[in-house]
Design an enzyme around this catalytic site. Structure first.
Site, PDB file in Angstrom:
ATOM      1  N   TYR A  74       7.927 -16.057 -32.238  1.00 23.02           N
ATOM      2  CA  TYR A  74       8.088 -17.288 -33.027  1.00 23.02           C
ATOM      3  C   TYR A  74       8.337 -18.492 -32.118  1.00 23.02           C
ATOM      4  O   TYR A  74       8.166 -19.632 -32.545  1.00 23.02           O
ATOM      5  CB  TYR A  74       9.241 -17.167 -34.020  1.00 23.02           C
ATOM      6  N   GLN A 121      10.008  -3.627 -41.308  1.00 21.55           N
ATOM      7  CA  GLN A 121       9.821  -4.935 -41.932  1.00 21.55           C
ATOM      8  C   GLN A 121       8.328  -5.146 -42.186  1.00 21.55           C
ATOM      9  O   GLN A 121       7.533  -5.149 -41.255  1.00 21.55           O
ATOM     10  CB  GLN A 121      10.375  -6.035 -41.025  1.00 21.55           C
ATOM     11  N   SER A 148       8.342  -3.051 -37.317  1.00 24.62           N
ATOM     12  CA  SER A 148       7.773  -4.014 -38.250  1.00 24.62           C
ATOM     13  C   SER A 148       6.260  -3.841 -38.273  1.00 24.62           C
ATOM     14  O   SER A 148       5.645  -3.592 -37.233  1.00 24.62           O
ATOM     15  CB  SER A 148       8.140  -5.438 -37.808  1.00 24.62           C
ATOM     16  N   HIS A 177       7.640  -5.477 -33.139  1.00 19.99           N
ATOM     17  CA  HIS A 177       7.024  -6.399 -34.090  1.00 19.99           C
ATOM     18  C   HIS A 177       5.642  -5.947 -34.574  1.00 19.99           C
ATOM     19  O   HIS A 177       5.301  -6.107 -35.746  1.00 19.99           O
ATOM     20  CB  HIS A 177       6.903  -7.774 -33.427  1.00 19.99           C
ATOM     21  N   THR A 182      13.091 -14.870 -46.303  1.00 18.47           N
ATOM     22  CA  THR A 182      12.380 -16.038 -46.791  1.00 18.47           C
ATOM     23  C   THR A 182      12.857 -17.268 -46.031  1.00 18.47           C
ATOM     24  O   THR A 182      13.779 -17.177 -45.226  1.00 18.47           O
ATOM     25  CB  THR A 182      12.581 -16.197 -48.313  1.00 18.47           C
ATOM     26  N   THR A 183      12.233 -18.396 -46.274  1.00 18.34           N
ATOM     27  CA  THR A 183      12.610 -19.600 -45.529  1.00 18.34           C
ATOM     28  C   THR A 183      12.391 -20.826 -46.392  1.00 18.34           C
ATOM     29  O   THR A 183      11.637 -20.792 -47.378  1.00 18.34           O
ATOM     30  CB  THR A 183      11.796 -19.715 -44.228  1.00 18.34           C
ATOM     31  N   THR A 184      13.058 -21.902 -46.042  1.00 17.25           N
ATOM     32  CA  THR A 184      12.868 -23.180 -46.713  1.00 17.25           C
ATOM     33  C   THR A 184      13.566 -24.263 -45.909  1.00 17.25           C
ATOM     34  O   THR A 184      14.479 -23.982 -45.127  1.00 17.25           O
ATOM     35  CB  THR A 184      13.445 -23.159 -48.148  1.00 17.25           C
ATOM     36  N   LYS A 194      14.680 -26.857 -47.763  1.00 18.71           N
ATOM     37  CA  LYS A 194      15.383 -27.524 -48.862  1.00 18.71           C
ATOM     38  C   LYS A 194      16.669 -26.797 -49.240  1.00 18.71           C
ATOM     39  O   LYS A 194      16.655 -25.595 -49.520  1.00 18.71           O
ATOM     40  CB  LYS A 194      14.458 -27.604 -50.080  1.00 18.71           C
TER      41      LYS A 194
END
Length: 288
Positions: A51, A160, A138, A108, A240-242, A244
């Site tokens: 990443y 994963q 993963s 991964h 998950t991601t955000t 906000k």
């Protein structure tokens, strides 16, 4: 604050909700988003060497003021550069993350490692050394797991995978295999039906269930929350991601939503199985 966790096969606990630093944050500075996630009570941080933002996770951890012992930090092995060992790559990750250990270290992508058995043995040594509390994999298919399980001294704690109703049918043999071997599936891309494939057959089903759950608890429920309850009910941690804050609160709120009925679970899985949508690692479909 996220309080729900599941127990892994090595007796360590994994928080059910994780903040991921891939996808939208891939190769990007993620400090602000990670600090925001931690400040809202998300303790499970999911990173990876590929990443390209482990250092910003480390900066966020350092600036958050939250004790290391209260966090669950995951990173993942990508390739092993010539002249380096798996341990070398993890030591470098620990330096970037500004921690002495990770809670979970994963292989991964099995396709990057011609000798999976050897790589897995190196992960076992890292767990024994305490550099990673738990180890896992993963994007592993059954046949990848069948390479490392015979002779494994330590079982993978997790696999994963991309997991949501639109890959439910394709994933079922793998999920059954994981359960048989006490390996916990963890889900990334779990909100795919509402985030990436709007207009699919699941839309009206999720909306109907969300309406029923909202009426039951006296507070609105979204279609995305229905998908996360579906995962939670299976004992599958959700990544998950955000960016906000209100979305983080929505994710955390899932822990307070009642379970789906068996009929609702069946309808989600049968309707999801009408189509197949895999977003990531599409080679899994080409060579199952």
């Amino acid at each position: 604050m996220s309080r729900l966790s599941f127990t892994l096969n090595d007796s360590n606990k994994i928080p059910w909700l994780a903040f991921g630093t891939g996808t939208a944050l891939y190769t990007k500075e993620a400090k602000k988003e990670v600090i925001q996630a931690i400040s809202h009570g998300i303790t499970h941080l999911d990173g990876a060497q590929v990443y390209g933002n482990e250092a910003s996770i480390g900066d966020a951890i350092a600036e958050s003021g939250v004790p290391r012992s209260s966090l669950f930090v995951t990173t993942k092995l990508w390739d092993v550069p010539a002249g380096k060992t798996v341990r070398d790559t993890l030591v470098e990750s620990l330096r970037k993350l500004k921690v002495d250990y990770v809670d979970l270290f994963l292989i991964h992508n099995p396709q990057l490692h011609p000798d999976l058995k050897s790589v897995w043995k190196q992960l076992e040594e890292l767990k024994k050394e305490g550099l990673s509390k738990s180890i896992g994999v993963s994007n592993f298919r059954i046949k990848d797991l069948e390479v490392i399980l015979p002779g494994a001294e330590i079982l993978p704690s997790v696999n994963q995978i991309e997991y949501h109703p639109y890959v439910f049918k394709a994933s079922k043999p793998l999920i059954d295999f994981l359960k048989k071997h006490t390996i916990v599936p963890t889900s990334y891309g779990g909100l795919t039906p509402v985030n990436r494939f709007k207009g699919g057959p699941l839309d009206p089903v999720l909306e109907k269930i969300a309406k029923r759950l909202g009426e039951t608890r006296g507070k609105p429920v979204t279609s995305g929350q229905v998908l996360q309850v579906w995962l939670r009910q299976q004992g599958v941690p959700a990544i998950t991601t955000t960016s906000k804050a209100e979305r983080l609160l929505e994710y955390l709120d899932v822990e307070t939503i009642p379970d789906l009925t068996s009929e609702e679970v069946k309808e989600i899985e049968e309707t999801g199985s009408e189509v197949h949508h895999r977003v990531f690692m599409k080679w899994i479909d080409e060579d199952p």
